[in-house]
Design a protein around this motif. Sequence first.
Motif, PDB file in Angstrom:
ATOM      1  N   VAL A 201       0.837  -1.198   0.000  1.00 41.70           N
ATOM      2  CA  VAL A 201       0.000   0.000   0.000  1.00 41.70           C
ATOM      3  C   VAL A 201       0.877   1.255   0.000  1.00 41.70           C
ATOM      4  N   ALA A 202       0.523   2.201  -0.859  1.00 46.44           N
ATOM      5  CA  ALA A 202       1.121   3.541  -0.832  1.00 46.44           C
ATOM      6  C   ALA A 202       0.119   4.464  -0.154  1.00 46.44           C
ATOM      7  N   LYS A 203       0.542   5.126   0.914  1.00 46.23           N
ATOM      8  CA  LYS A 203      -0.417   5.954   1.662  1.00 46.23           C
ATOM      9  C   LYS A 203      -0.745   7.265   0.951  1.00 46.23           C
ATOM     10  N   SER A 204      -0.060   7.543  -0.158  1.00 45.05           N
ATOM     11  CA  SER A 204      -0.358   8.706  -0.994  1.00 45.05           C
ATOM     12  C   SER A 204       0.161   8.412  -2.389  1.00 45.05           C
ATOM     13  N   PRO A 205      -0.367   9.098  -3.402  1.00 44.79           N
ATOM     14  CA  PRO A 205       0.160   8.879  -4.762  1.00 44.79           C
ATOM     15  C   PRO A 205       1.656   9.150  -4.887  1.00 44.79           C
ATOM     16  N   HIS A 226      -5.821   7.549  -1.902  1.00 45.92           N
ATOM     17  CA  HIS A 226      -5.868   8.852  -2.563  1.00 45.92           C
ATOM     18  C   HIS A 226      -6.870   9.739  -1.846  1.00 45.92           C
ATOM     19  N   GLY A 227      -6.471  11.001  -1.654  1.00 48.66           N
ATOM     20  CA  GLY A 227      -7.405  11.964  -1.090  1.00 48.66           C
ATOM     21  C   GLY A 227      -7.301  12.134   0.408  1.00 48.66           C
ATOM     22  N   GLU A 228      -6.152  11.833   0.997  1.00 52.52           N
ATOM     23  CA  GLU A 228      -6.024  12.016   2.437  1.00 52.52           C
ATOM     24  C   GLU A 228      -6.124  13.485   2.789  1.00 52.52           C
ATOM     25  N   ALA A 229      -6.426  13.736   4.042  1.00 50.28           N
ATOM     26  CA  ALA A 229      -6.705  15.102   4.471  1.00 50.28           C
ATOM     27  C   ALA A 229      -5.459  15.947   4.617  1.00 50.28           C
ATOM     28  N   GLN A 230      -4.278  15.338   4.775  1.00 48.31           N
ATOM     29  CA  GLN A 230      -3.072  16.122   5.024  1.00 48.31           C
ATOM     30  C   GLN A 230      -2.680  16.921   3.796  1.00 48.31           C
ATOM     31  N   CYS A 231      -1.950  17.973   4.029  1.00 53.92           N
ATOM     32  CA  CYS A 231      -1.484  18.845   2.950  1.00 53.92           C
ATOM     33  C   CYS A 231      -0.217  18.261   2.355  1.00 53.92           C
ATOM     34  N   THR A 232      -0.201  18.039   1.061  1.00 54.80           N
ATOM     35  CA  THR A 232       0.979  17.491   0.406  1.00 54.80           C
ATOM     36  C   THR A 232       1.919  18.613   0.006  1.00 54.80           C
ATOM     37  N   ILE A 268     -11.667  10.469   0.322  1.00 55.85           N
ATOM     38  CA  ILE A 268     -10.640   9.445   0.491  1.00 55.85           C
ATOM     39  C   ILE A 268     -11.098   8.140  -0.155  1.00 55.85           C
ATOM     40  N   THR A 269     -10.254   7.622  -1.019  1.00 54.26           N
ATOM     41  CA  THR A 269     -10.553   6.357  -1.691  1.00 54.26           C
ATOM     42  C   THR A 269      -9.323   5.469  -1.647  1.00 54.26           C
ATOM     43  N   VAL A 270      -9.553   4.177  -1.714  1.00 55.38           N
ATOM     44  CA  VAL A 270      -8.471   3.201  -1.796  1.00 55.38           C
ATOM     45  C   VAL A 270      -8.558   2.545  -3.166  1.00 55.38           C
ATOM     46  N   VAL A 271      -7.551   2.793  -3.994  1.00 58.62           N
ATOM     47  CA  VAL A 271      -7.506   2.195  -5.327  1.00 58.62           C
ATOM     48  C   VAL A 271      -6.804   0.846  -5.198  1.00 58.62           C
ATOM     49  N   GLY A 272      -7.583  -0.232  -5.255  1.00 55.44           N
ATOM     50  CA  GLY A 272      -7.033  -1.564  -5.068  1.00 55.44           C
ATOM     51  C   GLY A 272      -7.822  -2.317  -4.012  1.00 55.44           C
ATOM     52  N   ASP A 273      -7.775  -3.628  -4.063  1.00 54.61           N
ATOM     53  CA  ASP A 273      -8.548  -4.476  -3.158  1.00 54.61           C
ATOM     54  C   ASP A 273      -7.677  -4.884  -1.969  1.00 54.61           C
ATOM     55  N   ALA A 295      -4.180   6.236   7.615  1.00 56.76           N
ATOM     56  CA  ALA A 295      -4.194   5.245   6.539  1.00 56.76           C
ATOM     57  C   ALA A 295      -4.565   3.865   7.069  1.00 56.76           C
ATOM     58  N   ALA A 296      -4.077   3.531   8.262  1.00 51.79           N
ATOM     59  CA  ALA A 296      -4.401   2.229   8.855  1.00 51.79           C
ATOM     60  C   ALA A 296      -5.893   2.118   9.153  1.00 51.79           C
ATOM     61  N   GLU A 297      -6.483   3.199   9.629  1.00 52.62           N
ATOM     62  CA  GLU A 297      -7.925   3.184   9.914  1.00 52.62           C
ATOM     63  C   GLU A 297      -8.735   2.958   8.634  1.00 52.62           C
ATOM     64  N   ILE A 298      -8.305   3.614   7.564  1.00 53.07           N
ATOM     65  CA  ILE A 298      -9.021   3.452   6.285  1.00 53.07           C
ATOM     66  C   ILE A 298      -8.903   2.015   5.792  1.00 53.07           C
ATOM     67  N   LEU A 299      -7.697   1.460   5.878  1.00 54.97           N
ATOM     68  CA  LEU A 299      -7.488   0.081   5.412  1.00 54.97           C
ATOM     69  C   LEU A 299      -8.279  -0.909   6.254  1.00 54.97           C
ATOM     70  N   LYS A 300      -8.393  -0.631   7.560  1.00 56.22           N
ATOM     71  CA  LYS A 300      -9.170  -1.495   8.435  1.00 56.22           C
ATOM     72  C   LYS A 300     -10.637  -1.461   8.036  1.00 56.22           C
ATOM     73  N   GLU A 301     -11.140  -0.274   7.696  1.00 65.29           N
ATOM     74  CA  GLU A 301     -12.521  -0.140   7.258  1.00 65.29           C
ATOM     75  C   GLU A 301     -12.768  -0.878   5.949  1.00 65.29           C
ATOM     76  N   ARG A 302     -11.730  -0.943   5.097  1.00 65.00           N
ATOM     77  CA  ARG A 302     -11.874  -1.627   3.807  1.00 65.00           C
ATOM     78  C   ARG A 302     -11.664  -3.131   3.915  1.00 65.00           C
ATOM     79  N   GLY A 303     -11.413  -3.646   5.116  1.00 65.35           N
ATOM     80  CA  GLY A 303     -11.368  -5.095   5.287  1.00 65.35           C
ATOM     81  C   GLY A 303     -10.009  -5.712   5.512  1.00 65.35           C
ATOM     82  N   ALA A 304      -8.940  -4.919   5.584  1.00 65.24           N
ATOM     83  CA  ALA A 304      -7.613  -5.484   5.860  1.00 65.24           C
ATOM     84  C   ALA A 304      -7.591  -6.019   7.292  1.00 65.24           C
TER      85      ALA A 304
END
Length: 383
Positions: A201-205, A226-232, A268-273, A295-304
Amino acid sequence: MPRKLLLPYKSVLSHFRAPRGLHDSLAMNAARSGYRVFSANSTAACTELAKRITERLGAELGKSVVYQETNGETRVEIKESVRGQDIFIIQTIPRDVNTAVMELLIMAYALKTSCARNIIGVIPYFPYSKQSKMRKRGSIVCKLLASMLAKAGLTHIITMDLHQKEIQGFFSFPVDNLRASPFLLQYIQEEIPDYRNAVIVAKSPDAAKRAQSYAERLRLGLAVIHGEAQCTEQDMDDGRHSPPMVKNATVHPGLELPLMMAKEKPPITVVGDVGGRIAIIVDDIIDDVESFVAAAEILKERGAYKIFVMATHGLLSADAPRLIEESSIDEVVVTNTVPHEVQKLQCPKIKTVDISLILSEAIRRIHNGESMAYLFRNITVDD
């Protein structure tokens, strides 16, 4: 007039031949010439890496004293002769970055004035590497540090996973930018039993290239958040609005520039399963961990069902250990480029991979004049 005696050529030279003891002394000095390894850090925790490297090389750590005087000044004393030798200064960067930089500069200058032949800095984590681009009306501090190191007497640098590879261009002498990925990949294969069911997983593009390299080497899938809240970095103002914009300012006809639309971050979206799989987030530096925790919270929500974080440099600043311990992250794996023993005591989830092997081999090859290509086998520009 007395006749002059013409002595044979060899006989004449024998009159100017040096005493036997002097020849023995010169031979002894020639045999002693070689390389020495010094630690430029004043804290006991940071000399551990230097000891590991010297043990692998079968050498003794150079005798020196580095300490802070009561007025805060740094003092360095070299306790042995270094004349005509290759000197390797190992400097890890603890939390007090500026003190570590001054220790390195002063030791390099002390060795230069002691007639060392070459002075090579072994700096696994190069400080100020995040400040390698112009921001507003600031400065490129990384370039300034490169100039200071050259002025102090360094002739070569060995480092690892520079934050930006272009930093090598700031130096007027060679820089070997080693990679820690082989050690981290080995950890994944040996310490994660079911890693075949993992996804990188890449936590940002911005981190997608590094993640893609890991995924291709391990033959695993790839996911990008993609689309995390932090400023890049790309969203930060770079200071090119100078002077500041003035309302109702007169503009010369024909010079009106197109108005740029303001950026708006997408949801915020996760591109990939990642459902039902192990998620392995990879990056080069873990400093402030808020973005990794999010990022870990998002991945947990997506089923990791398991989440690992792998990085080269574990700075783990501020209250990072507490945040990691309370997060959905199962394990954080970093190398010992930066000392983090205190953080490990605060958070059992933090694991360490030793990279002293590649640093000791780099030292040996540089001293012997051997090619460094072996240390970059199968490593591409994007790695």
